[in-house]
Structure formats: structure tokens, C-alpha cells
Design an enzyme around this catalytic site. Structure first.
Site, PDB file in Angstrom:
ATOM      1  N   PHE A 239       4.547  -5.969  -0.042  1.00  0.00           N
ATOM      2  CA  PHE A 239       4.651  -5.920   1.421  1.00  0.00           C
ATOM      3  C   PHE A 239       4.569  -4.488   1.931  1.00  0.00           C
ATOM      4  CE2 PHE A 239       7.094  -9.614  -0.147  1.00  0.00           C
ATOM      5  CZ  PHE A 239       6.378 -10.635   0.449  1.00  0.00           C
ATOM      6  N   LEU A 240       3.837  -3.637   1.220  1.00  0.00           N
ATOM      7  CA  LEU A 240       3.765  -2.230   1.600  1.00  0.00           C
ATOM      8  C   LEU A 240       2.889  -2.029   2.823  1.00  0.00           C
ATOM      9  CD1 LEU A 240       2.616  -0.673  -1.819  1.00  0.00           C
ATOM     10  CD2 LEU A 240       4.873  -1.519  -1.199  1.00  0.00           C
TER      11      LEU A 240
ATOM     12  N   GLU B 163       0.736   0.886   4.876  1.00  0.00           N
ATOM     13  CA  GLU B 163       0.176   2.226   4.651  1.00  0.00           C
ATOM     14  C   GLU B 163       1.006   3.272   5.368  1.00  0.00           C
ATOM     15  OE1 GLU B 163      -4.331   1.141   4.660  1.00  0.00           O
ATOM     16  OE2 GLU B 163      -4.103   3.263   5.147  1.00  0.00           O
TER      17      GLU B 163
ATOM     18  N   ASN C 234       1.881 -11.639   6.974  1.00  0.00           N
ATOM     19  CA  ASN C 234       0.841 -10.928   7.720  1.00  0.00           C
ATOM     20  C   ASN C 234       0.362 -11.726   8.934  1.00  0.00           C
ATOM     21  OD1 ASN C 234       1.045  -8.669   6.234  1.00  0.00           O
ATOM     22  ND2 ASN C 234      -0.942  -8.792   5.225  1.00  0.00           N
TER      23      ASN C 234
ATOM     24  N   ALA D  94       2.259  -4.038  22.741  1.00  0.00           N
ATOM     25  CA  ALA D  94       0.920  -4.401  23.216  1.00  0.00           C
ATOM     26  C   ALA D  94       0.025  -3.174  23.139  1.00  0.00           C
ATOM     27  CB  ALA D  94       1.017  -4.900  24.653  1.00  0.00           C
ATOM     28  N   GLY D  95      -1.268  -3.403  23.036  1.00  0.00           N
ATOM     29  CA  GLY D  95      -2.190  -2.267  22.962  1.00  0.00           C
ATOM     30  C   GLY D  95      -3.622  -2.714  22.750  1.00  0.00           C
TER      31      GLY D  95
ATOM     32  N   GLY E   3      -5.539  -3.223  13.622  1.00  0.00           N
ATOM     33  CA  GLY E   3      -6.641  -2.913  12.724  1.00  0.00           C
ATOM     34  C   GLY E   3      -6.087  -2.803  11.321  1.00  0.00           C
TER      35      GLY E   3
ATOM     36  N   CYS F  43      -5.638  -5.028   6.212  1.00  0.00           N
ATOM     37  CA  CYS F  43      -4.885  -6.221   5.812  1.00  0.00           C
ATOM     38  C   CYS F  43      -4.882  -7.366   6.827  1.00  0.00           C
ATOM     39  CB  CYS F  43      -3.460  -5.830   5.493  1.00  0.00           C
ATOM     40  SG  CYS F  43      -3.411  -4.554   4.235  1.00  0.00           S
TER      41      CYS F  43
ATOM     42  N   LYS G 246      -4.226   3.363  12.628  1.00  0.00           N
ATOM     43  CA  LYS G 246      -2.865   3.630  13.104  1.00  0.00           C
ATOM     44  C   LYS G 246      -2.566   5.095  12.810  1.00  0.00           C
ATOM     45  CE  LYS G 246      -0.204   2.194   9.000  1.00  0.00           C
ATOM     46  NZ  LYS G 246       0.849   1.341   8.479  1.00  0.00           N
TER      47      LYS G 246
HETATM   48  C1  UGA Z   1       0.416  -4.434   6.953  1.00  0.00           C
HETATM   49  C2  UGA Z   1       1.852  -4.994   6.865  1.00  0.00           C
HETATM   50  O1  UGA Z   1       2.684  -4.339   7.839  1.00  0.00           O
HETATM   51  C3  UGA Z   1       2.451  -4.791   5.477  1.00  0.00           C
HETATM   52  O2  UGA Z   1       3.735  -5.423   5.400  1.00  0.00           O
HETATM   53  C4  UGA Z   1       1.519  -5.444   4.428  1.00  0.00           C
HETATM   54  O3  UGA Z   1       2.014  -5.293   3.112  1.00  0.00           O
HETATM   55  C5  UGA Z   1       0.155  -4.777   4.533  1.00  0.00           C
HETATM   56  O4  UGA Z   1      -0.359  -4.996   5.875  1.00  0.00           O
HETATM   57  C6  UGA Z   1      -0.745  -5.395   3.489  1.00  0.00           C
HETATM   58  O5  UGA Z   1      -1.030  -6.597   3.584  1.00  0.00           O
HETATM   59  O6  UGA Z   1      -1.086  -4.721   2.504  1.00  0.00           O
HETATM   60  P1  UGA Z   1      -0.656  -2.025   7.407  1.00  0.00           P
HETATM   61  O7  UGA Z   1      -1.933  -2.770   7.625  1.00  0.00           O
HETATM   62  O8  UGA Z   1      -0.650  -0.850   6.518  1.00  0.00           O
HETATM   63  O9  UGA Z   1       0.489  -3.020   6.817  1.00  0.00           O
HETATM   64  O10 UGA Z   1      -0.179  -1.494   8.831  1.00  0.00           O
HETATM   65  P2  UGA Z   1       0.818  -1.943   9.988  1.00  0.00           P
HETATM   66  O11 UGA Z   1       1.788  -0.866  10.188  1.00  0.00           O
HETATM   67  O12 UGA Z   1       1.340  -3.295   9.785  1.00  0.00           O
HETATM   68  O13 UGA Z   1      -0.151  -1.937  11.274  1.00  0.00           O
HETATM   69  C7  UGA Z   1      -1.297  -2.773  11.363  1.00  0.00           C
HETATM   70  C8  UGA Z   1      -1.942  -2.681  12.732  1.00  0.00           C
HETATM   71  O14 UGA Z   1      -1.138  -3.307  13.723  1.00  0.00           O
HETATM   72  C9  UGA Z   1      -2.182  -1.246  13.246  1.00  0.00           C
HETATM   73  O15 UGA Z   1      -3.475  -1.153  13.770  1.00  0.00           O
HETATM   74  C10 UGA Z   1      -1.157  -1.069  14.335  1.00  0.00           C
HETATM   75  O16 UGA Z   1      -1.555  -0.168  15.341  1.00  0.00           O
HETATM   76  C11 UGA Z   1      -1.054  -2.484  14.883  1.00  0.00           C
HETATM   77  N1  UGA Z   1       0.206  -2.769  15.592  1.00  0.00           N
HETATM   78  C12 UGA Z   1       1.387  -2.754  14.914  1.00  0.00           C
HETATM   79  C13 UGA Z   1       0.177  -3.076  16.950  1.00  0.00           C
HETATM   80  O17 UGA Z   1      -0.895  -3.110  17.593  1.00  0.00           O
HETATM   81  N2  UGA Z   1       1.365  -3.368  17.592  1.00  0.00           N
HETATM   82  C14 UGA Z   1       2.559  -3.349  16.937  1.00  0.00           C
HETATM   83  O18 UGA Z   1       3.586  -3.642  17.576  1.00  0.00           O
HETATM   84  C15 UGA Z   1       2.569  -3.039  15.569  1.00  0.00           C
END
Ligand code: UGA
Length: 455
Positions: A163-164, A166, A225, A270-271, A275, A278, A338
Site C-alpha cells: 500500500f505504498l 510514491e 485504490n 477536489a482538483g 494521476g 496506480c 503529484k
Molecule cells: C496510491 C495509493 O495512495 C497507495 O496506497 C497505493 O499503494 C499506490 O497508489 C499503489 O497502488 O501503488 P500514489 O499513486 O503514489 O499512491 O499517490 P497518491 O498520493 O495516492 O495520489 C494519487 C493521485 O491522487 C495524485 O494525482 C493526487 O494529486 C490525487 N489526489 C489525492 C487528489 O486529487 N485529491 C486528493 O484528495 C488526494
């Protein structure tokens, strides 16, 4: 000599972060890759990609205990020389958006080749995100066929999703909130549980280990996810509702929603949409998988649709604010998916650029603190990438904030006014104080329209 010897098959984020964290706790790790250059870097104690804390950890291992982390170009040997093998290969998205399991398949073959030559019980653990049935029907089956050995008797099989996120991979590896162990049989699960009891020690007092069958564990990862993606699309849906009523602010609304003890405020920002490598890939993979089994998911379709539309929506907002943008210079602040990474995979900036180009808006300048190189590769000559905020804003007629890097958060309305030809700003991540920016600039933000403004 070592209590545990683990082979890590696949040296991406999950593989290498696990490898380094294990090695730091005196577990002998033999990683394996087919990439010569990468193997050399790992053996030299150099992180082959950027991830917070990884370089320091690899350097420390190299300096103090170099034998604990090595990398081979020979997966068969790395399996033979260890007791547990973890499959950490990527599972990319195919053109038809279903999961590509070819790396998992070839790794299972390599493990099979190794186990054919080995007489000791060996535990195989799938850590990659894979659709239900993969561990049993692909990995287990191939190893059985190639090695002639029996699962449950000669080798154990588990599926333990990771569940990591990045940018937090090391922290998430060292301090998980739960460990999910899918097991072929009790012996396999118990061996993996003992390994984690050794590795985590006291941390397990606040981190439950959940044991279940292989397929349930595979589905847990998608459950996570998809739920996180749902929360983001849900917040974006409400951003669109908020924009129907002047003065309503989605950020306040989601704060109110998230503080319900059953919900949690996280992932309700919201945004311009989500991306990364994952969410998009996994939501599509499980959607395609369920369809192949005869069930069409309406929910996941909507989540992806809402996400894609946010990129179109931000361009609509920009044109409402600044008039037709064709022929004007446009600035994108932030390009990576991000903050804290140079990763461009499925980044919202790509969808925004595609939408701009579709509307014949081609004078696009982008700036990102970390992803100049990766974004350059992604966009080619579609946009001009510059090295400073100043250059990006100079003579621009509309700026779109796409990624919420800290260095954008400190910008004041005056910074935009001073540099831009016409100071039109769209906040796609809600990082700016609304009232202040709205009173001093031509300003719009996702999920809020001003009382003085009619849509
Ligand atoms: C995500 C999950 O958070 C991890 O738990 C999972 O292990 C990982 O996928 C995976 O499957 O390997 P990650 O893709 O690295 O991790 O990044 P996140 O921090 O989850 O962000 C993903 C996207 O969601 C980014 O583009 C971020 O800007 C967006 N986001 C996040 C939003 O638009 N709004 C939010 O409130 C939170």
C-alpha cells in the site's frame, strides 16, 4: 548465518524500497533485475530512481553492511540462494485498459526453473497488484508446471498487497497500518507472518495482520485504490455542485463531510483529478476484469469519467475567465502527477495539455520544480518547458495551477500581476486563499465561484 534470506524479483518502487528496508534490519536480500545498469547502481549503493529516503538508506547499507543487499541479473540464482521470493514486478495497463500480467508470468517461470533445482521448501509471495486469481491460477500453476513441485508441499504461496504511496514508500514500508496476507494454505501464511513478526517487532502492536485466502487479498488492494479514487471523484462531483451556487466552497463542504468519524478528511481534495501509475491503471484493471466475468461496474466507469472531465473543466474555467485562449500564452504550474515526484505517469497535466491542443491553444509554457526531464520526454514539442516560475509567467495571459508544489503555495497575487500580461489565474488544487486572490486578481478556483460572479 542470516535468519532470513529473501529474493526480490523486480526493482521498482515496491521492490527496492522493501529490499532496502529488509536489509537494514539484517535480512539478507538478493534483488534481481534484467536491467544491467540498474543492477550495477544497486550494487554500488546508488538508488536508480528518486524516492524520499531511499538514497540515504542504500548508501548506509553499502557503507556498513554491503553483503546484505546485492542485485543479480540472474533471477534463478537469486531464488535458489534464498528462502523466500517476493514478486514485485509491474503490472501495467494494456492498450485495451486491462491488466498486463506478462512480467508476472515470466517471473513465475523463472521461479519454477529455480525450484526445479531446489529441494528445500520455498515461499513465494506475490506483492504486485494483480487481479483475483492471478496468484493461484497463474503464479502457482506456472511454478508447478515448470518445477514439477507441489504448492502446499514443496513450496508455499502467498499474496501480500503493498500500500505504498510514491514519496512515502520507505515510511509506508516501515510503518504500515495493516498487513494483509492471502495464503494458499496455513503453512504459507504462517511462514510469512513469522517473517513479518521478526521484521516489524513491536510495530505489530498497532498493525494488525489479516489472514485470508489469495483471491481476497488480491481484491483488498483494488478495494483500497478504488475507494481512494472514489473519494477524489466524489469531491470533484461536489466541486461541480458547489460551482452551481455562488459562494459555496467545496473545500469547506468536504471538510465538513470528512470530519464525520466514519469518513476521514483524507483524499477529499477536489482538483484537476488523480494521476499516477496506480489509480487509473488499477480502477481500469478491476473494471475490465469484472466485465470479463460478466459484471459491468457502473461505479468505476463514473469515477474514471468524472476524473477525466476535470481536465476539460479546468480549461472551460480558464476560458470563462480569460476569454478564448487560442493564440494566447498559457502557463501550466506543475506537471508531475503529484508534488514530491518527477513521475509523469497519467499526470493530469497530460490531459489538460491534450484538451488545450484540441482547442487549438498551442502557446503553452510549463514549469515544474522536479520534472523538467520527465515532462520533456512526455510532451516533446507540444509545450515549452522552462526552468523558473518567472519565465513561465512572463507575458502569460492565463496561468493554471495543476500540481500543488510548496513553491507555488508561497506566491502572492502581486507575483502573478507583476509577471503576467493579463493576470488570470485558475487554482486547480485549491492552494490559494480564495478571498484574497479573488479580490486582487482575475481568479477562479475549482469548486467555488464568487458571489459577484454568475456562471
Ligand atoms: C496510491 C495509493 O495512495 C497507495 O496506497 C497505493 O499503494 C499506490 O497508489 C499503489 O497502488 O501503488 P500514489 O499513486 O503514489 O499512491 O499517490 P497518491 O498520493 O495516492 O495520489 C494519487 C493521485 O491522487 C495524485 O494525482 C493526487 O494529486 C490525487 N489526489 C489525492 C487528489 O486529487 N485529491 C486528493 O484528495 C488526494
Amino acid at each position: 548465518m542470516y535468519k532470513y534470506k529473501v529474493s526480490i524479483l523486480g526493482t521498482g518502487f515496491i521492490g527496492l524500497c522493501s529490499a532496502a528496508c529488509f536489509a537494514q534490519k539484517d535480512i539478507k536480500v538478493i534483488a534481481s533485475t534484467h536491467d544491467k545498469e540498474k543492477a550495477q547502481m544497486i550494487n554500488d549503493g546508488i538508488a536508480p530512481f528518486y524516492e524520499a529516503g531511499l538514497a540515504e538508506m542504500m548508501d548506509e547499507i553499502k557503507n556498513n553492511k554491503p553483503d546484505l543487499l546485492t542485485c543479480l541479473l540472474d533471477p534463478v540464482k537469486s531464488v535458489i540462494d534464498t528462502d523466500i521470493s517476493m514478486i514485485t514486478q509491474g503490472t501495467p495497463m494494456r492498450k485495451d485498459k486491462s491488466i498486463d500480467l506478462s512480467f508476472i508470468e515470466s517471473t513465475a517461470r523463472e521461479i519454477g526453473e529455480a525450484l526445479k533445482k531446489k529441494n528445500k521448501y520455498h515461499l513465494v509471495v506475490v506483492r504486485s497488484t494483480v487481479v483475483p486469481g492471478t496468484a493461484r491460477n497463474m503464479v502457482g500453476k506456472i511454478i508447478t508446471e515448470v518445477s514439477g513441485k507441489q504448492p502446499g508441499k514443496d513450496f508455499g504461496l502467498c499474496m501480500q498487497p503493498e500500500f505504498l504511496a510514491e514519496g512515502r514508500s520507505i515510511e509506508d514500508t516501515l510503518y504500515p497500518d495493516r498487513i494483509v496476507i492471502g495464503e494458499f494454505d496455513q503453512k504459507s501464511g504462517s511462514m510469512l507472518q513469522e517473517f513479518y513478526e521478526y521484521f516489524y517487532g513491536d510495530h505489530l502492536k498497532k498493525c494488525p495482520i489479516l489472514r485470508m485466502n489469495l483471491e481476497s487479498a488480491e481484491l483488498v488492494k483494488y478495494g483500497n485504490n478504488c475507494l481512494l479514487s472514489t473519494k477524489i471523484s466524489y469531491a470533484n462531483e461536489f466541486a461541480n455542485f458547489a460551482e452551481l451556487v455562488p459562494g459555496v466552497d467545496v473545500a469547506q463542504v468536504m471538510k465538513g463531510v470528512g470530519l464525520d468519524y466514519r469518513v476521514s478528511p483524507k483524499f477529499l481534495n477536489a482538483g484537476v483529478g488523480f494521476g499516477g501509475s496506480c489509480f487509473h491503471k488499477d480502477v481500469n484493471a478491476i473494471k475490465a476484469w469484472s466485465k470479463s466475468k460478466g459484471y459491468t461496474s457502473r461505479l468505476l466507469e463514473a469515477i474514471l469519467g468524472i476524473n477525466d472531465d476535470q481536465a476539460i473543466h479546468i480549461v472551460d474555467i480558464a476560458e470563462q475567465l480569460a476569454g478564448k485562449l487560442a493564440g494566447k500564452k498559457i502557463t501550466l504550474l506543475g506537471l508531475s502527477f503529484k508534488p514530491g515526484t518527477d513521475d509523469m505517469r497519467e499526470a493530469p497535466s497530460i490531459r489538460v495539455v491534450n484538451e488545450l491542443l484540441k482547442r487549438k491553444i498551442s502557446n503553452i509554457v510549463g514549469y515544474d520544480p522536479k520534472s523538467k526531464e520527465t515532462a520533456g520526454k512526455e510532451f516533446g514539442n507540444k509545450i515549452k518547458i522552462v526552468g523558473t516560475i518567472d519565465e513561465a509567467l512572463k507575458d502569460s495571459e492565463c496561468a493554471l495551477l495543476i500540481t500543488e508544489w510548496d513553491e507555488f503555495k508561497t506566491l502572492k497575487p502581486e507575483d502573478f500581476k507583476k509577471r503576467m500580461k493579463t493576470p488570470n489565474l485558475v487554482d486547480g488544487r485549491r492552494i490559494y486563499p480564495y478571498e484574497e486572490f479573488d479580490s486582487k486578481l482575475n481568479f477562479r478556483a475549482i469548486g467555488r465561484i464568487s458571489i459577484k460572479q454568475k456562471k
